[in-house]
Design a protein around this motif. Structure first.
Motif, short mmCIF file in Angstrom:
data_model
loop_
_atom_site.label_atom_id
_atom_site.label_comp_id
_atom_site.label_asym_id
_atom_site.label_seq_id
_atom_site.Cartn_x
_atom_site.Cartn_y
_atom_site.Cartn_z
N SER A 185 0.85 -1.19 0.00
CA SER A 185 0.00 0.00 0.00
C SER A 185 0.88 1.24 0.00
O SER A 185 2.10 1.15 0.17
CB SER A 185 -0.90 0.02 1.25
N PHE A 186 0.24 2.40 -0.15
CA PHE A 186 0.97 3.66 -0.07
C PHE A 186 1.59 3.84 1.31
O PHE A 186 2.71 4.33 1.45
CB PHE A 186 0.04 4.82 -0.40
N GLU A 187 0.87 3.41 2.35
CA GLU A 187 1.42 3.48 3.71
C GLU A 187 2.67 2.61 3.84
O GLU A 187 3.61 2.95 4.55
CB GLU A 187 0.36 3.07 4.75
N GLY A 188 2.66 1.49 3.12
CA GLY A 188 3.85 0.63 3.10
C GLY A 188 5.04 1.32 2.46
O GLY A 188 6.18 1.16 2.90
N VAL A 189 4.76 2.10 1.40
CA VAL A 189 5.82 2.88 0.75
C VAL A 189 6.41 3.87 1.75
O VAL A 189 7.64 4.00 1.88
CB VAL A 189 5.26 3.64 -0.48
N LYS A 190 5.55 4.58 2.47
CA LYS A 190 6.01 5.58 3.43
C LYS A 190 6.82 4.92 4.55
O LYS A 190 7.87 5.45 4.97
CB LYS A 190 4.82 6.33 4.01
#
Length: 430
Positions: A185-190
C-alpha cells in the motif's frame, strides 16, 4: 584479526571487487555470489587461474585452497566487508531514496558536490543489497564524500542498506505509489522510505527535506536536525521561471541572495530535484557560481526526461520508469507546455499488484480531462479499462507497423512508461 579484517586487507591489496566470472578479473577479489540460476562457487578456480588475486566462496569443499576465503554466506560477507570499508574510509555519506527522482537527484548532487570534493556516487542503478556494497567498495582513501542511491520494493530494504552504508546525511525525494506488489500500500511505501529518516534520527545525522511535501514533513515529525528547502521559503528556496521545454529557475538563500539557472532538464517536477542539489551543495559550502555551473552543465541521459529532436518530431523521452505519481506529473507538465500537436504514448505501469486496474483507470480518467490531440496506449495493463478515445496496442511491434504505414510527423510527443516496456524501441520510427 577477524576474518572480515583479513578479507579487507586482501581487498585493499587487490584491484577491486568482481561478482562476474565473465569479466576481466585480473588482480581482483572475486565474490562467488549465488542466484536462482547460477552459483559463483563453480567458477572460483577458473577465476583464480585467470588472474584473480583472491576469491570469497561459501562452498566448504574449497576450504584450504590458497587465496580463497571460505565464509558462511558470500552475500552477507560482501555486505559486512562494505560496512567495514565504509568505517575505514570515515567520510560523509549522503543517502538518497524516494519513489521518483532519486537517480536524477543523485546525479545533480554528484555534479554539484564534485565542484568542491573528490566524490564517488552510485553508478547506474547499483542501488540494492548488492549494488550499495559495490558502490562503497569502489571508494578509496582519495574519496572525500560518497553519494549512495538506495532503492527498495519491500519494507526493510532501506533499513538494511542504511546498516551497510551508515549514511550521516539523507534525503527522500518523495513518496508515491510504486512497487505496490511488494509494499502492499501507499502506507507501506512511506514506512519503507521512512527507514532512512529513522536511521538518520537514531544516528544523529542530518536530513534534507522538501517542506512543501506534506507526506515527508509528517514522516520527519520529531526529527530536529534537518535542513529544509521549498518553493517559497527555507534554507534554500526556488521557483520555475520558464518551462518550454527546459526549466529555467531562480533560487534564493536565507540571507536574500538570488541566482538564476537555465537547465537542460525537462519537467517542472524536476524543480524539487534541482533544489535538493542546491540545498545540499550550499550546506557543504559549494560556491553558488559552482552550483549554478554544475546544474546548467548537467544533461539527462538514459531516457530520463530527455528532449530529442528527430527529423520529424519533438520528443520528451521519459521511459526509464513509471508509476501513478510520476505519470501524473509528467502528463500535467506536458499538458501545460506551450506546444502544438501533442501526442502522448504511454506504456503500462508494472508491479501495481491488486491496484493495477484501478490505477490505470485513474490515469486514463486524468488524460480524458487534459487536452492532447492523440493518445496511444501500449501494454495489456490497459486492456480491461475504459480507454476513452485513446488508441490501444498490445505491444511496440504493433504500433511500429502502423507508423511504417502512416508515419507520425510534426508532433510534440511525450513517451512515458515502465522500463520493461522498452519504449525506446519506438524512437527510430518517430
Amino acid at each position: 584479526m577477524s576474518q572480515i579484517a583479513d578479507i579487507h586487507k586482501a581487498f585493499l591489496s587487490s584491484k577491486g571487487v568482481s561478482t562476474d566470472s565473465r569479466n576481466n578479473n585480473q588482480g581482483v577479489i572475486f565474490f562467488a555470489l549465488k542466484g536462482a540460476n547460477f552459483d559463483g562457487n563453480k567458477y572460483v578456480k577458473d577465476v583464480l587461474s585467470n588472474g584473480a588475486a583472491f576469491a570469497v566462496a561459501d562452498d566448504y569443499s574449497l576450504k584450504g585452497i590458497e587465496n580463497i576465503f571460505v565464509v558462511d554466506d558470500v552475500l552477507t560477507c560482501l555486505q559486512e566487508l562494505a560496512l567495514h570499508h565504509r568505517r575505514y574510509l570515515n567520510i560523509p555519506i549522503i543517502a538518497i531514496t524516494g519513489t521518483n527522482g532519486k537517480t536524477t537527484t543523485k546525479e545533480l548532487v554528484a555534479a554539484v558536490m564534485s565542484r568542491k570534493f573528490n566524490i564517488m556516487a552510485t553508478q547506474g542503478n547499483f542501488n540494492n543489497h548488492i549494488g550499495v556494497p559495490l558502490t562503497l567498495l569502489s571508494m578509496n582513501k582519495t574519496v572525500e564524500l560518497g553519494i549512495v542511491e538506495m532503492g527498495a520494493n519491500h519494507v526493510g530494504e532501506i533499513e538494511l542498506l542504511c546498516k551497510i552504508a551508515e549514511p550521516n546525511f539523507g534525503i527522500i525525494t518523495n513518496v508515491g505509489k510504486a512497487h505496490l506488489e511488494g509494499f502492499g500500500s501507499f502506507e507501506g511505501v512511506k514506512t519503507a522510505k521512512g527507514e532512512l529518516y529513522q536511521h538518520i534520527k537514531n544516528n544523529n545525522g542530518k536530513l534534507f527535506i522538501n517542506h512543501d511535501n506534506e507526506h515527508l514533513m509528517g514522516m520527519a515529525s520529531g526529527i530536529e536536525n534537518r535542513i529544509e528547502f521549498g518553493v517559497e521559503s527555507g534554507f534554500i528556496s526556488g521557483q520555475t521561471t520558464k518551462n518550454d521545454p527546459f526549466i529555467a529557475m531562480s533560487w534564493q538563500t536565507e540571507d536574500g541572495l538570488s541566482y538564476h539557472i537555465q537547465t537542460k532538464l525537462i519537467g517542472s517536477y524536476n524543480l524539487e530535484n534541482i533544489l535538493s542539489a542546491i540545498c545540499i551543495g550550499h550546506t557543504f559550502n559549494v560556491k553558488p557560481e559552482d552550483i549554478n555551473a554544475a546544474i546548467e552543465d548537467y544533461t539527462p541521459t538514459n531516457n530520463r526526461s530527455q528532449f530529442i529532436q528527430t527529423a520529424h518530431n519533438k520528443i520528451i523521452m521519459d521511459a526509464y520508469n513509471a508509476n501513478p505519481s510520476s505519470m501524473q506529473v509528467a502528463l500535467n507538465n506536458f499538458s501545460e507546455m506551450d506546444a502544438t500537436n501533442k501526442l502522448v504514448i504511454l506504456g503500462g505501469m508494472k508491479e501495481m499488484g491488486d491496484d493495477c486496474i484501478t490505477e490505470h483507470q485513474k490515469l486514463l480518467d486524468t488524460i480524458n480531462k487534459l487536452t492532447f490531440e492523440k493518445v496511444i496506449l501500449i501494454g495489456t495493463e490497459f486492456k480491461a479499462i475504459n480507454t476513452y478515445n485513446a488508441i490501444f496496442y498490445e505491444d511496440n511491434e504493433s504500433l511500429i507497423k502502423d507508423i511504417q504505414l502512416k508515419p507520425i510527423q510534426n508532433k510534440s510527443i511525450l513517451i512515458k512508461g515502465s522500463r520493461s516496456n522498452k519504449l525506446e524501441e519506438l524512437l527510430p520510427h518517430l
